[in-house]
Design a protein around this motif. Structure first.
Motif, PDB file in Angstrom:
ATOM      1  N   LEU A  46      -3.866   0.156  19.579  1.00  0.00           N
ATOM      2  CA  LEU A  46      -2.557  -0.065  18.933  1.00  0.00           C
ATOM      3  C   LEU A  46      -1.435   0.381  19.861  1.00  0.00           C
ATOM      4  O   LEU A  46      -1.486   1.468  20.421  1.00  0.00           O
ATOM      5  N   VAL A  48       1.611   0.824  18.772  1.00  0.00           N
ATOM      6  CA  VAL A  48       2.550   1.617  17.969  1.00  0.00           C
ATOM      7  C   VAL A  48       1.865   1.931  16.637  1.00  0.00           C
ATOM      8  O   VAL A  48       1.080   1.128  16.130  1.00  0.00           O
ATOM      9  N   TYR A  50       1.560   2.900  12.533  1.00  0.00           N
ATOM     10  CA  TYR A  50       2.080   2.279  11.311  1.00  0.00           C
ATOM     11  C   TYR A  50       3.108   3.189  10.643  1.00  0.00           C
ATOM     12  O   TYR A  50       2.807   4.332  10.295  1.00  0.00           O
ATOM     13  N   VAL A  51       4.311   2.688  10.498  1.00  0.00           N
ATOM     14  CA  VAL A  51       5.356   3.314   9.680  1.00  0.00           C
ATOM     15  C   VAL A  51       5.999   2.158   8.919  1.00  0.00           C
ATOM     16  O   VAL A  51       6.501   1.227   9.554  1.00  0.00           O
ATOM     17  N   THR A  53       8.583  -0.184   6.787  1.00  0.00           N
ATOM     18  CA  THR A  53      10.030  -0.322   6.622  1.00  0.00           C
ATOM     19  C   THR A  53      10.365  -0.116   5.140  1.00  0.00           C
ATOM     20  O   THR A  53       9.750  -0.765   4.283  1.00  0.00           O
ATOM     21  N   ASP A  75       6.086 -11.701  11.070  1.00  0.00           N
ATOM     22  CA  ASP A  75       6.310 -10.274  11.318  1.00  0.00           C
ATOM     23  C   ASP A  75       5.265  -9.844  12.345  1.00  0.00           C
ATOM     24  O   ASP A  75       4.055  -9.947  12.085  1.00  0.00           O
ATOM     25  N   SER A  78       2.532  -6.365  11.321  1.00  0.00           N
ATOM     26  CA  SER A  78       3.021  -6.605   9.944  1.00  0.00           C
ATOM     27  C   SER A  78       2.669  -5.508   8.948  1.00  0.00           C
ATOM     28  O   SER A  78       3.067  -5.596   7.778  1.00  0.00           O
ATOM     29  N   GLY A  79       1.928  -4.493   9.370  1.00  0.00           N
ATOM     30  CA  GLY A  79       1.645  -3.366   8.486  1.00  0.00           C
ATOM     31  C   GLY A  79       1.037  -3.817   7.167  1.00  0.00           C
ATOM     32  O   GLY A  79       0.085  -4.599   7.132  1.00  0.00           O
ATOM     33  N   ILE A  99       1.042 -10.568  11.630  1.00  0.00           N
ATOM     34  CA  ILE A  99       0.009 -10.306  12.636  1.00  0.00           C
ATOM     35  C   ILE A  99      -0.110  -8.799  12.817  1.00  0.00           C
ATOM     36  O   ILE A  99       0.899  -8.123  13.069  1.00  0.00           O
ATOM     37  N   ASP A 100      -1.307  -8.279  12.683  1.00  0.00           N
ATOM     38  CA  ASP A 100      -1.509  -6.842  12.922  1.00  0.00           C
ATOM     39  C   ASP A 100      -2.892  -6.640  13.517  1.00  0.00           C
ATOM     40  O   ASP A 100      -3.861  -7.293  13.111  1.00  0.00           O
ATOM     41  N   ASP A 102      -4.554  -3.827  13.431  1.00  0.00           N
ATOM     42  CA  ASP A 102      -5.335  -2.835  12.685  1.00  0.00           C
ATOM     43  C   ASP A 102      -5.960  -3.504  11.446  1.00  0.00           C
ATOM     44  O   ASP A 102      -5.243  -3.923  10.533  1.00  0.00           O
ATOM     45  N   ARG A 105      -4.733  -2.384   8.003  1.00  0.00           N
ATOM     46  CA  ARG A 105      -3.405  -2.908   7.582  1.00  0.00           C
ATOM     47  C   ARG A 105      -3.557  -4.324   7.028  1.00  0.00           C
ATOM     48  O   ARG A 105      -2.933  -4.683   6.041  1.00  0.00           O
ATOM     49  N   ARG A 127      -4.860  -9.795  14.703  1.00  0.00           N
ATOM     50  CA  ARG A 127      -4.794 -10.138  16.133  1.00  0.00           C
ATOM     51  C   ARG A 127      -3.797  -9.247  16.857  1.00  0.00           C
ATOM     52  O   ARG A 127      -2.974  -8.580  16.229  1.00  0.00           O
ATOM     53  N   ILE A 129      -0.468  -9.020  18.916  1.00  0.00           N
ATOM     54  CA  ILE A 129       0.755  -9.841  18.994  1.00  0.00           C
ATOM     55  C   ILE A 129       0.976 -10.395  20.403  1.00  0.00           C
ATOM     56  O   ILE A 129       1.621 -11.423  20.562  1.00  0.00           O
ATOM     57  N   TYR A 143       9.372  -4.308  13.958  1.00  0.00           N
ATOM     58  CA  TYR A 143       9.604  -2.864  13.874  1.00  0.00           C
ATOM     59  C   TYR A 143       8.527  -2.265  14.775  1.00  0.00           C
ATOM     60  O   TYR A 143       7.437  -1.933  14.329  1.00  0.00           O
TER      61      TYR A 143
HETATM   62  C1  LIG Z   1       5.881   0.470  12.754  1.00  0.00           C
HETATM   63  S1  LIG Z   1       4.637  -0.495  12.014  1.00  0.00           S
HETATM   64  C2  LIG Z   1       5.619  -1.770  11.234  1.00  0.00           C
HETATM   65  C3  LIG Z   1       4.961  -2.385  10.020  1.00  0.00           C
HETATM   66  C4  LIG Z   1       5.775  -3.469   9.335  1.00  0.00           C
HETATM   67  N1  LIG Z   1       6.285  -4.453  10.260  1.00  0.00           N
HETATM   68  C5  LIG Z   1       6.951  -2.854   8.599  1.00  0.00           C
HETATM   69  O1  LIG Z   1       8.065  -2.884   9.171  1.00  0.00           O
HETATM   70  O2  LIG Z   1       6.770  -2.342   7.487  1.00  0.00           O
HETATM   71  C6  LIG Z   1       3.926  -1.299  13.436  1.00  0.00           C
HETATM   72  C7  LIG Z   1       2.632  -2.071  13.163  1.00  0.00           C
HETATM   73  O3  LIG Z   1       2.236  -2.709  14.377  1.00  0.00           O
HETATM   74  C8  LIG Z   1       0.807  -2.717  14.441  1.00  0.00           C
HETATM   75  N2  LIG Z   1       0.442  -2.901  15.863  1.00  0.00           N
HETATM   76  C9  LIG Z   1       0.509  -2.010  16.869  1.00  0.00           C
HETATM   77  N3  LIG Z   1       0.167  -2.583  18.036  1.00  0.00           N
HETATM   78  C10 LIG Z   1      -0.110  -3.896  17.769  1.00  0.00           C
HETATM   79  C11 LIG Z   1      -0.488  -5.011  18.565  1.00  0.00           C
HETATM   80  N4  LIG Z   1      -0.619  -4.927  19.892  1.00  0.00           N
HETATM   81  N5  LIG Z   1      -0.694  -6.202  17.945  1.00  0.00           N
HETATM   82  C12 LIG Z   1      -0.550  -6.317  16.608  1.00  0.00           C
HETATM   83  N6  LIG Z   1      -0.177  -5.286  15.803  1.00  0.00           N
HETATM   84  C13 LIG Z   1       0.048  -4.099  16.374  1.00  0.00           C
HETATM   85  C14 LIG Z   1       0.412  -1.396  13.828  1.00  0.00           C
HETATM   86  O4  LIG Z   1      -0.923  -1.438  13.344  1.00  0.00           O
HETATM   87  C15 LIG Z   1       1.465  -1.240  12.706  1.00  0.00           C
HETATM   88  O5  LIG Z   1       0.961  -1.733  11.492  1.00  0.00           O
END
Ligand SMILES: C[S@@+](CC[C@H](N)C(=O)[O-])C[C@H]1O[C@@H](n2cnc3c(N)ncnc32)[C@H](O)[C@@H]1O
Length: 285
Positions: A46, A48, A50-51, A53, A75, A78-79, A99-100, A102, A105, A127, A129, A143
């Motif tokens: 990952l 980043v 998961y936090v 929005t 998104d 997409s968490g 797309i995420d 994890d 998620r 997948r 991103i 995010y």
């Molecule tokens: C900060 S969260 C944002 C979640 C959602 N977009 C929201 O705003 O509520 C970032 C998300 O990106 C996912 N993530 C991190 N690296 C990634 C990657 N290379 N490809 C796809 N998802 C990824 C994490 O699993 C996490 O769910």
């Protein structure tokens, strides 16, 4: 860092983030802590952590991006799927894709989708991103982190002119936002603010153009920095500066002096031509 230590570090980082968020202050520090926690996240795949929005911020992001029935919304990261589901359910987007990387998620997002009852207009893909084609999107929400926005930037700038990109907390380095605002939230248990940024993918217009305006043939030499344009025009053998030049997606406007007076030109860019009310232009090189 050992695996156990990294877990402990992440837990501590998140506790710090939560404490700061609860205090409703030092949000610059919040973002730094979040970035650091991301670097230390347990799942090395990952980019980043998961936090989510806050829901008020989700609503405002989709309002700012003017999501509507013609839109395909993605998104990236997409968490729990809240932004994609809201785009389709509350803003009537014709299609939403989250797309995420994890799987946990994706599982949560699919469960939330089931509850939302918006059917097959929303898809969640487990997948990366950076390895997924999202070129069909007309709206993208992010995010992530500044570094990840910057890594995505060349791909985003190659999307169809007019594609809206809405980000929260993290911007796009020297690509200035077309709109920026602070959104307050008072979500379950804590208050705060988030900065939301809108970027509209500009058409590519840098280079030489031949413009026909009434009887005049004008040579334009445009240079472009994201949505800002400057350059020179050769009008009746004299050079005039192009002023106040800007793009909003495929819409272009600029001003130049004709017969000693400033004249404003507005038009729509389509590939290698521009059409205005009383003028047209063709790309020369
Ligand atoms: C900060 S969260 C944002 C979640 C959602 N977009 C929201 O705003 O509520 C970032 C998300 O990106 C996912 N993530 C991190 N690296 C990634 C990657 N290379 N490809 C796809 N998802 C990824 C994490 O699993 C996490 O769910």
């Amino acid at each position: 860092m050992q695996r156990m230590n990294r877990t402990a570090f992440l837990r501590n980082s998140l506790a710090v983030i939560a404490a700061i968020a609860l205090a409703g202050s030092a949000f610059a520090y919040f973002d730094e802590s979040y970035a650091q926690a991301s670097n230390e996240a347990d799942d090395p795949r990952l980019d980043v952590i998961y936090v989510p929005t806050p829901h008020e911020v989700v609503k405002r992001m989709l309002e700012i991006a003017k999501v509507g029935p013609d839109d395909i919304h993605y998104d990236l990261g997409s968490g729990d799927g809240r932004i994609v589901i809201s785009a389709v359910k509350d803003f009537n987007a014709k299609k939403g894709v989250g797309i995420d990387l994890d799987p946990q998620r994706i599982k949560e997002a699919k469960a939330n989708l089931e509850k939302a009852g918006v059917g097959d207009r929303v898809t969640f893909l487990n997948r990366n991103i950076f390895e997924t084609d999202f070129s069909e999107a007309s709206v993208i929400s992010l995010y992530l982190l500044s570094t990840l926005n910057l890594k995505l930037r060349p791909t985003l700038l190659d999307m169809k002119p007019g594609t809206r990109i809405v980000t929260q907390s993290f911007a796009m380095d020297d690509w200035q936002p077309d709109h920026k605002e602070t959104v307050e939230f008072d979500a379950t248990g804590y208050k705060g603010t988030r900065t939301v940024y809108l970027f509209v993918v500009p058409a590519k217009v840098g280079g030489k153009w031949t413009m026909n305006a009434g009887e005049r043939v004008i040579a334009l030499d445009l240079s472009q920095t994201f949505q800002h344009i400057k350059g020179t025009a050769t009008v009746d053998g004299k050079s005039a500066a192009i002023k106040d030049g800007k793009l909003n997606g495929a819409s272009i406007e600029f001003t130049m002096e004709i017969d000693g007076k400033p004249v404003k030109y507005e038009g729509a860019v389509e590939d290698n031509s521009i059409k205005g009310n009383n003028w047209t232009a063709k790309k020369a090189s």
